[in-house]
Write a protein that holds these residues in place. Sequence first.
Motif, PDB file in Angstrom:
ATOM      1  N   LEU A 191       0.827  -1.266   0.000  1.00 50.85           N
ATOM      2  CA  LEU A 191       0.059  -0.070  -0.151  1.00 50.85           C
ATOM      3  C   LEU A 191       0.877   1.371   0.013  1.00 50.85           C
ATOM      4  O   LEU A 191       2.045   1.204   0.602  1.00 50.85           O
ATOM      5  CB  LEU A 191      -0.765   0.212   1.244  1.00 50.85           C
ATOM      6  CG  LEU A 191      -1.885  -1.245   1.201  1.00 50.85           C
ATOM      7  CD1 LEU A 191      -2.805  -1.152   2.741  1.00 50.85           C
ATOM      8  CD2 LEU A 191      -2.747  -1.138  -0.057  1.00 50.85           C
ATOM      9  N   PRO A 192       0.460   2.366  -0.582  1.00 52.34           N
ATOM     10  CA  PRO A 192       1.403   3.656  -0.654  1.00 52.34           C
ATOM     11  C   PRO A 192       1.497   4.189   0.766  1.00 52.34           C
ATOM     12  O   PRO A 192       2.657   4.619   0.659  1.00 52.34           O
ATOM     13  CB  PRO A 192       0.271   4.676  -1.290  1.00 52.34           C
ATOM     14  CG  PRO A 192      -0.969   3.514  -2.051  1.00 52.34           C
ATOM     15  CD  PRO A 192      -0.813   2.380  -1.373  1.00 52.34           C
ATOM     16  N   GLY A 193       0.959   3.789   1.697  1.00 52.82           N
ATOM     17  CA  GLY A 193       1.101   4.415   3.091  1.00 52.82           C
ATOM     18  C   GLY A 193       1.564   3.444   3.848  1.00 52.82           C
ATOM     19  O   GLY A 193       1.858   3.925   5.032  1.00 52.82           O
ATOM     20  N   GLY A 194       2.183   2.196   3.451  1.00 52.09           N
ATOM     21  CA  GLY A 194       2.738   1.145   4.361  1.00 52.09           C
ATOM     22  C   GLY A 194       1.725   0.145   4.578  1.00 52.09           C
ATOM     23  O   GLY A 194       0.492   0.235   4.539  1.00 52.09           O
ATOM     24  N   LYS A 203      -4.969  -6.534   6.272  1.00 55.97           N
ATOM     25  CA  LYS A 203      -3.737  -6.044   6.191  1.00 55.97           C
ATOM     26  C   LYS A 203      -2.767  -6.372   7.023  1.00 55.97           C
ATOM     27  O   LYS A 203      -3.048  -6.681   8.186  1.00 55.97           O
ATOM     28  CB  LYS A 203      -4.252  -4.469   6.572  1.00 55.97           C
ATOM     29  CG  LYS A 203      -3.052  -3.284   6.345  1.00 55.97           C
ATOM     30  CD  LYS A 203      -3.391  -1.941   6.846  1.00 55.97           C
ATOM     31  CE  LYS A 203      -2.417  -1.070   6.574  1.00 55.97           C
ATOM     32  NZ  LYS A 203      -2.847   0.448   6.966  1.00 55.97           N
ATOM     33  N   THR A 214       1.089  -5.669   8.406  1.00 58.89           N
ATOM     34  CA  THR A 214       2.148  -4.636   8.727  1.00 58.89           C
ATOM     35  C   THR A 214       3.542  -5.460   9.033  1.00 58.89           C
ATOM     36  O   THR A 214       3.424  -6.052  10.069  1.00 58.89           O
ATOM     37  CB  THR A 214       1.870  -3.529   9.813  1.00 58.89           C
ATOM     38  OG1 THR A 214       0.514  -2.927   9.374  1.00 58.89           O
ATOM     39  CG2 THR A 214       3.088  -2.535   9.732  1.00 58.89           C
ATOM     40  N   SER A 269      -5.502   4.855  -8.686  1.00 53.47           N
ATOM     41  CA  SER A 269      -5.745   6.138  -8.197  1.00 53.47           C
ATOM     42  C   SER A 269      -6.881   6.722  -9.081  1.00 53.47           C
ATOM     43  O   SER A 269      -6.765   6.736 -10.243  1.00 53.47           O
ATOM     44  CB  SER A 269      -4.541   7.051  -7.984  1.00 53.47           C
ATOM     45  OG  SER A 269      -3.511   6.304  -7.433  1.00 53.47           O
ATOM     46  N   ARG A 271      -7.781   9.585  -4.925  1.00 51.25           N
ATOM     47  CA  ARG A 271      -7.724   8.662  -3.834  1.00 51.25           C
ATOM     48  C   ARG A 271      -7.302   7.043  -4.169  1.00 51.25           C
ATOM     49  O   ARG A 271      -7.355   6.959  -5.550  1.00 51.25           O
ATOM     50  CB  ARG A 271      -9.239   8.248  -3.437  1.00 51.25           C
ATOM     51  CG  ARG A 271     -10.005   9.603  -2.931  1.00 51.25           C
ATOM     52  CD  ARG A 271     -11.342   9.589  -2.853  1.00 51.25           C
ATOM     53  NE  ARG A 271     -11.909   8.363  -1.948  1.00 51.25           N
ATOM     54  CZ  ARG A 271     -13.199   7.837  -2.086  1.00 51.25           C
ATOM     55  NH1 ARG A 271     -14.121   8.481  -2.865  1.00 51.25           N
ATOM     56  NH2 ARG A 271     -13.647   6.632  -1.126  1.00 51.25           N
ATOM     57  N   ASP A 272      -6.811   6.356  -3.408  1.00 53.27           N
ATOM     58  CA  ASP A 272      -6.282   5.063  -3.747  1.00 53.27           C
ATOM     59  C   ASP A 272      -7.413   3.935  -3.649  1.00 53.27           C
ATOM     60  O   ASP A 272      -7.991   4.032  -2.557  1.00 53.27           O
ATOM     61  CB  ASP A 272      -4.970   4.581  -3.008  1.00 53.27           C
ATOM     62  CG  ASP A 272      -3.921   5.541  -3.192  1.00 53.27           C
ATOM     63  OD1 ASP A 272      -3.806   6.324  -4.452  1.00 53.27           O
ATOM     64  OD2 ASP A 272      -3.112   5.869  -2.313  1.00 53.27           O
ATOM     65  N   ASP A 324      -9.025   3.779   1.749  1.00 57.19           N
ATOM     66  CA  ASP A 324      -9.613   4.726   3.195  1.00 57.19           C
ATOM     67  C   ASP A 324     -10.857   4.349   3.538  1.00 57.19           C
ATOM     68  O   ASP A 324     -10.921   4.482   4.985  1.00 57.19           O
ATOM     69  CB  ASP A 324      -9.140   6.071   2.871  1.00 57.19           C
ATOM     70  CG  ASP A 324     -10.171   6.771   1.525  1.00 57.19           C
ATOM     71  OD1 ASP A 324     -10.725   5.712   1.010  1.00 57.19           O
ATOM     72  OD2 ASP A 324     -10.428   7.906   1.315  1.00 57.19           O
TER      73      ASP A 324
END
Length: 683
Positions: free
Chosen positions: A410-413, A433, A435, A479, A483-484, A508
């Motif tokens: 993901l773009p934000g991690g 998800k 991490t 995108s 927004r992704d 999101d």
Amino acid sequence: MPTTNKKKQKKSSDTAVQGTNDSSVVSKVSAASRGYFRDAFLQHFVCKVARRAPLINRGYYVRWRAVDHCVRRFLHITQKCPKKQILSLGAGFDSLYFRLHADGALDGAVVFELDFPDVARRKAALIGSNITLMGMLDACSPPAAGPVSISSSRYRLLGLDVREESQVEDALGAAGLDWTAPTLILSEVVLTYMETQRSDAVIGWAAKLLPQALFVMYEQIHPHDPFGRVMQEHFLKLNSTLHALRQYPDTSAQRHRFLQKGWEQCACLDMNHFYEGLVPEEERARVERLEPFDEHEEWHLKCSHYFILTASRGSLLEQALLAPTAGPICGPHRGPAALGVRPTSACLEGLGMASARVRPDQVLLTGGSSRGGRGAEARALIRAQEGWRSVGVEPSVDLDVRLHHSATPLPGGGVVIYGGRSSPLSPTPGLFKVTFDPCGSPAAPDSERAEAAKVRVEQMVCSGDPPPPRWRHTASVVSHTGRDFLFVFGGKNQSEPALGDGCFLSLDQQLWMKIPVEGAAPVARHSHSACSYQGGVLVFGGLSGGGRPLGDTAVLRPTDGGFCWGRIDVRPPPVPRYSHCAHVVGGKLVVVGGVWTHSDGVPGVVVIDVSTRSSVEFSLDTTAVPWPLMLHSFCSELLDPEEPELLLMGGGGNCFSFGTHMNPRPVTVDLKPALGAGFPSWS
């Protein structure tokens, strides 16, 4: 070597070859019992019916179908001939005579079967003790002393070593073979077990003595690619060396062989070409519905390593028995250099895994299967000063057994895990998800970094209308209006052989949404690739619902109102393939590995320049890799766009009935020669 030892070795090899008959008939019975073909007589030659894997059932089906196709064509061509013969070499426990007799298809034909004396005696005993089989032998006379085990008006079973030409000639003549009558000679994986000089002699002997004849042979080819190496190793372990492969490694060499040995015409097809070109589409659809099936790579690889050949002599048999309706498969257009491949120091294997590069020197791998079909544990590949190392990690939440799923950074991690299956009937539910936090310095020892590694897993609870479950799909970040979204495309599941829908998940909002998409969508597919590209995705290749590899390139572009599909017409067109990996490097799409049905080697790397719509194929130089490198059901990560290098992880497969082969270590591929190569410009 002393003569006594040679004789012992020869006897041991002959015994091993005879053992292949027992295994083969059990597999044929399994395929018949599952409905792949009709044969009510094979069951009388086994103690009990044993169920084989769907992949083996399909393999024996296409073998049966190819030989049956040739037999029926021969009987059709010779239907007006008052006399005709079928001579089956190394017949084993084949039920051909009984099947043709029951169908009323013999029509004046006499079937002669030859095999080792021990095999012939065993078969004669089974027939003699079975009321059904004995009832199909007309005017059966007790065998006299000699090689004849059964003699009836339409069926003669002889126990002979096919390599002994003079004995075979005398025995067949005495058993009533008419050397001038139209004769079909069958050889299903028989001659290759002989020394090549001996098998060549059999081919030449048949051409010399039978002026009106058709020779049908089913055997192996392509010994030098990874699948071929595993195949050869399997038969070596069984003490059943495939001799003919060394001198006749492909269909072209086999055709030349027969023409040189006195045959007037010869046609030879690998089994992919036969299945696609000579098995009707409705019949293929019937077969493919019989059992849950997800071993597509091994199926196509097996079919590319076996062939059906017909060679003929005489004007009566000039009609082509192997005239495929499908067109020729385009070959690859090779680039000027081979790309170097080198093994890493890490120990890691698995099939159907998914990978995600979480940092430049760290890759997370999830799911897949290991040896014995066990689910593979989550792993991390970490590059330190001493090279790449594989360490086990324990997710905070069990991700379940999961093969052919997707892992999307993901773009934000973080990484989104989606889809997959535990079996061809059981999609794996849940959207997670993940991490990954190594929490260790790159200079720290691997043991410390492994202890510090943490994998946090949280289930994503999404609203909206979720797509049907699937595996062998792609999931890419796109995108729209700032927004992704996670764009899920294609795949397959337990009810659909290929999916063609595209679904959007707002990352999101964790909401499955409907976004307008214009243009003609690519055909339904699975085992393709999809790479994020300029806010959309580039889709390449895959396998269609009808089981055909695809070679098209499509692009999904963002628009003011949503997205739009477009097609990139690439020249020269890349060879269709699937089960590959792909990456975007600059303005080029780099596709690596996979499976194709072309006979010219195996896929390496094809580089597609998106702006010029041109492509170049590159082979892989694997001389530094000590094991057969199979690049399907594997993962790939681009390590550094500035110094382009690919890290290939896992891969391999269950090689038909030859056992499971897995790549034991990740390897790296140097892309610099490919990305620096000149590309032709096409208008």
